[in-house]
Design an enzyme around this catalytic site. Sequence first.
Site, mmCIF file in Angstrom:
data_model
loop_
_atom_site.group_PDB
_atom_site.id
_atom_site.type_symbol
_atom_site.label_atom_id
_atom_site.label_comp_id
_atom_site.label_asym_id
_atom_site.label_seq_id
_atom_site.Cartn_x
_atom_site.Cartn_y
_atom_site.Cartn_z
ATOM 1 N N PRO A 1 0.822 -1.209 0.000
ATOM 2 C CA PRO A 1 0.000 0.000 0.000
ATOM 3 C C PRO A 1 0.859 1.263 0.000
ATOM 4 C CG PRO A 1 -0.189 -1.154 2.098
ATOM 5 C CD PRO A 1 0.643 -2.009 1.207
ATOM 6 N N LYS B 1 3.320 6.647 5.709
ATOM 7 C CA LYS B 1 2.610 5.405 5.412
ATOM 8 C C LYS B 1 2.204 4.675 6.693
ATOM 9 C CE LYS B 1 5.119 4.208 1.363
ATOM 10 N NZ LYS B 1 5.471 3.132 0.420
#
Length: 311
Positions: free
Chosen positions: A2, A59
Amino acid sequence: MPELPEVETIARGLAKRVVGDTVESVWLGQKKEPLKSPAKDIAVTLEHSRIAAVRRMGKHIVFDLEKKDVARTLVAAKGRDRHGLDHSHFLQRRREVGHPTVGVDRSATTANKAQWIVHLGMTGRLQVCAPEAEIEKHTHAILKLASGRELRFVDPRRFGRLSVAAAADFDAAGIEPLETDVDRFVELFRGRKTPIKSALLNQKLLRGVGNIYADESLFRAGIRPRRRAATIKREQFVKLHSAVKEVLREAIALGGSSISDYVDADGEEGFFQLQHRVYGREGEPCLVCKTPIKRVVIAGRSSHYCPKCQK
Ligand SMILES: [Zn+2]
């Protein structure tokens, strides 16, 4: 893996589901890799904490926690809990470093704050589900919530990381690409002799820009990935700055339309992808000038660009 837009989407989806809920108890698996903080610290920090917010930093997914009642929590944490975790050592350490204990002034509200930080790594997922939902293989953490649901961390490849920060002071390296102004952005890259692609991927400079979004941003800004950052003129950086934001915002907007898919009990990783203009299109015609897209390897990562549109 991701990237920033996916993590943003996941954090928003989680916020909708769990903000305001309270963690009643925590189960942690035996595998050591996912635990960046000691298991005891994670359990003590999470248990009896209210989830005040969920947000993305770089992230990382950061859960802002508030202890409902410090005294009760500390009493409950003494000795072994129902999972067999011995918290006494942790309590001892909290005293040594000056954290509040029973009888100490509890009016200092900042002392009741903490954070749970999740990095999904390659294959990590957070599920919000009913307790009767089957526990998947590779489940490393289960948080029982006061609402009756469970928040589970599942990660087959175990590159994901769970940690806690005692005083809500977690700080991911680098600056947020979506929050930085153009002057700060230019300043980040000034004088750097590395290729601009490597500089964009450097997490100590910008947080969360990964390979795909770096390639797409450079295409939109008309800059070749191999260009030394130091040779790029200010007006090109201005373009790059808006391209990075544009690409990330578009991807977040796309992801936002299918939020519920990621965090459901049986949710597949159906990230709605931005249509790539260069990434993964080696040999295919440029969407602007029809020149075949080239692929080069820079610092071990594939980089895609149009040799005509990008200088
Ligand atoms: Zn082109």
